[in-house]
Design a protein around this motif. Sequence first.
Motif, PDB file in Angstrom:
ATOM      1  N   UNK A 121      -6.864 -11.401  -5.254  1.00 44.80           N
ATOM      2  CA  UNK A 121      -6.815 -10.256  -4.349  1.00 44.80           C
ATOM      3  C   UNK A 121      -5.396  -9.908  -3.895  1.00 44.80           C
ATOM      4  N   UNK A 122      -4.421 -10.786  -4.138  1.00 41.99           N
ATOM      5  CA  UNK A 122      -3.050 -10.519  -3.703  1.00 41.99           C
ATOM      6  C   UNK A 122      -2.261  -9.875  -4.837  1.00 41.99           C
ATOM      7  N   UNK A 123      -1.357  -8.955  -4.482  1.00 44.94           N
ATOM      8  CA  UNK A 123      -0.579  -8.257  -5.501  1.00 44.94           C
ATOM      9  C   UNK A 123       0.383  -9.179  -6.220  1.00 44.94           C
ATOM     10  N   UNK A 124       0.995 -10.100  -5.494  1.00 52.15           N
ATOM     11  CA  UNK A 124       1.937 -11.048  -6.084  1.00 52.15           C
ATOM     12  C   UNK A 124       1.533 -12.458  -5.670  1.00 52.15           C
ATOM     13  N   UNK A 125       1.944 -13.470  -6.428  1.00 53.00           N
ATOM     14  CA  UNK A 125       1.598 -14.846  -6.049  1.00 53.00           C
ATOM     15  C   UNK A 125       2.087 -15.193  -4.645  1.00 53.00           C
ATOM     16  N   UNK A 126       1.228 -15.849  -3.863  1.00 54.64           N
ATOM     17  CA  UNK A 126       1.535 -16.218  -2.479  1.00 54.64           C
ATOM     18  C   UNK A 126       1.426 -17.737  -2.336  1.00 54.64           C
ATOM     19  N   UNK A 127       2.393 -18.349  -1.661  1.00 52.09           N
ATOM     20  CA  UNK A 127       2.370 -19.797  -1.427  1.00 52.09           C
ATOM     21  C   UNK A 127       1.519 -20.090  -0.191  1.00 52.09           C
ATOM     22  N   UNK A 128       0.194 -19.981  -0.328  1.00 58.94           N
ATOM     23  CA  UNK A 128      -0.716 -20.211   0.793  1.00 58.94           C
ATOM     24  C   UNK A 128      -0.519 -21.599   1.374  1.00 58.94           C
ATOM     25  N   UNK A 129      -0.649 -21.715   2.697  1.00 54.35           N
ATOM     26  CA  UNK A 129      -0.419 -22.984   3.381  1.00 54.35           C
ATOM     27  C   UNK A 129      -1.702 -23.495   4.020  1.00 54.35           C
ATOM     28  N   UNK A 154      -0.787 -20.625 -15.045  1.00 59.82           N
ATOM     29  CA  UNK A 154       0.239 -19.673 -15.459  1.00 59.82           C
ATOM     30  C   UNK A 154      -0.220 -18.262 -15.127  1.00 59.82           C
ATOM     31  N   UNK A 155       0.305 -17.703 -14.036  1.00 63.37           N
ATOM     32  CA  UNK A 155      -0.095 -16.389 -13.551  1.00 63.37           C
ATOM     33  C   UNK A 155       1.141 -15.552 -13.255  1.00 63.37           C
ATOM     34  N   UNK A 156       1.001 -14.252 -13.439  1.00 64.34           N
ATOM     35  CA  UNK A 156       2.081 -13.339 -13.100  1.00 64.34           C
ATOM     36  C   UNK A 156       1.469 -12.016 -12.664  1.00 64.34           C
ATOM     37  N   UNK A 157       2.317 -11.144 -12.108  1.00 64.99           N
ATOM     38  CA  UNK A 157       1.878  -9.821 -11.659  1.00 64.99           C
ATOM     39  C   UNK A 157       2.770  -8.764 -12.283  1.00 64.99           C
ATOM     40  N   UNK A 158       2.141  -7.724 -12.826  1.00 66.26           N
ATOM     41  CA  UNK A 158       2.856  -6.615 -13.448  1.00 66.26           C
ATOM     42  C   UNK A 158       2.542  -5.345 -12.668  1.00 66.26           C
ATOM     43  N   UNK A 159       3.575  -4.684 -12.120  1.00 67.76           N
ATOM     44  CA  UNK A 159       3.371  -3.440 -11.375  1.00 67.76           C
ATOM     45  C   UNK A 159       3.573  -2.251 -12.308  1.00 67.76           C
ATOM     46  N   UNK A 160       2.532  -1.429 -12.423  1.00 70.00           N
ATOM     47  CA  UNK A 160       2.579  -0.263 -13.290  1.00 70.00           C
ATOM     48  C   UNK A 160       3.359   0.864 -12.605  1.00 70.00           C
ATOM     49  N   UNK A 161       3.737   1.895 -13.357  1.00 70.44           N
ATOM     50  CA  UNK A 161       4.449   3.032 -12.749  1.00 70.44           C
ATOM     51  C   UNK A 161       3.683   3.686 -11.600  1.00 70.44           C
ATOM     52  N   UNK A 162       2.334   3.616 -11.618  1.00 69.42           N
ATOM     53  CA  UNK A 162       1.549   4.195 -10.520  1.00 69.42           C
ATOM     54  C   UNK A 162       1.364   3.217  -9.367  1.00 69.42           C
ATOM     55  N   UNK A 163       2.110   2.088  -9.371  1.00 74.26           N
ATOM     56  CA  UNK A 163       2.122   1.055  -8.335  1.00 74.26           C
ATOM     57  C   UNK A 163       0.926   0.112  -8.400  1.00 74.26           C
ATOM     58  N   UNK A 164      -0.004   0.353  -9.305  1.00 69.29           N
ATOM     59  CA  UNK A 164      -1.162  -0.539  -9.423  1.00 69.29           C
ATOM     60  C   UNK A 164      -0.721  -1.863 -10.049  1.00 69.29           C
ATOM     61  N   UNK A 165      -1.378  -2.956  -9.645  1.00 69.28           N
ATOM     62  CA  UNK A 165      -1.026  -4.285 -10.138  1.00 69.28           C
ATOM     63  C   UNK A 165      -1.989  -4.722 -11.239  1.00 69.28           C
ATOM     64  N   UNK A 166      -1.427  -5.231 -12.329  1.00 71.29           N
ATOM     65  CA  UNK A 166      -2.204  -5.842 -13.401  1.00 71.29           C
ATOM     66  C   UNK A 166      -1.930  -7.339 -13.376  1.00 71.29           C
ATOM     67  N   UNK A 167      -2.987  -8.151 -13.355  1.00 70.31           N
ATOM     68  CA  UNK A 167      -2.836  -9.604 -13.387  1.00 70.31           C
ATOM     69  C   UNK A 167      -2.473 -10.047 -14.809  1.00 70.31           C
ATOM     70  N   UNK A 168      -1.647 -11.083 -14.884  1.00 67.65           N
ATOM     71  CA  UNK A 168      -1.173 -11.567 -16.183  1.00 67.65           C
ATOM     72  C   UNK A 168      -1.445 -13.059 -16.298  1.00 67.65           C
ATOM     73  N   UNK A 169      -2.041 -13.460 -17.406  1.00 65.69           N
ATOM     74  CA  UNK A 169      -2.165 -14.863 -17.765  1.00 65.69           C
ATOM     75  C   UNK A 169      -1.328 -15.113 -19.004  1.00 65.69           C
TER      76      UNK A 169
END
Length: 260
Positions: free
Chosen positions: A37-45, A169-184
């Motif tokens: 649910x998060x746009x970019x990886x978060x170091x949850x505590x 192994x996870x990453x986040x890709x921001x498209x030109x329309x600002x939408x986030x695509x999850x990456x494995x």
Amino acid sequence: MMGVVDALELIVDEGRPANAGRFFQLGHDLLVLLDELSDVPVAWQITSLRTGSALATIAPPEDEPQQGQVLWLAYSSLASVQGGGGLPDEWSPDAVRVAHRFVEHGQPTESEGGWSPPRLRLIGDSSPSSSVQLTEELGEQLAVLQPFERRMPGSVRGQLVGLNVSRGNRASLRLPDRRIVRVGFETTLRGELKEALYQGVELRGLVKQDGDGRVFHIRAEEIGVLSKPEIRWADLFGIDPEFTGDMTTTEHLEVNRGEA
């Protein structure tokens, strides 16, 4: 309306000794859901951890309190489904699948008696005093809401804005329309992705599309960094094509103004 969210509590086997396997599995599932649910990886505590009737409190990093909105999104969405509603557009098919697995893993075994369902509770300013119970009925409702998806080879272009190898192994890709695509991706791509962080890239591999044909996930097999072409002033302003001579715009600014 969302208030200030400080943390999200996960309460398992309330009023009785906790099943350790269930507790740790649910903790893992909840982190995976928050990652979806998060746009970019978060170091949850984990700000508190209680044994016996197990309780874990998950909070955003101290320097990223705005990530509390992800905790609110997870809680409020599950509360909506429990109340007979739907899920917001931010939920991808993968997020729904993870949530269903999260609820299913909280159910009792046949030999367990006197069991009460695990629950989630928000902590923070204006947070609701009630909680979301991870019941069998909630799992059934999430199964019904599981959206259609299509898998096919393809490629996606955007800016690589997040990378996390500590929880898979996870990453986040921001498209030109600002939408986030999850990456494995496979471990062999870690180095290339790290070098390409915050750059424009093209990822090629197995993509997942939702019912509207939008890509929401890609299992990257190859990565290419998108180059930025050198553009002359004449290419932008045809009215005076010889303005910069043989120099690019960047070179002209450096020579004449001392800046690029």
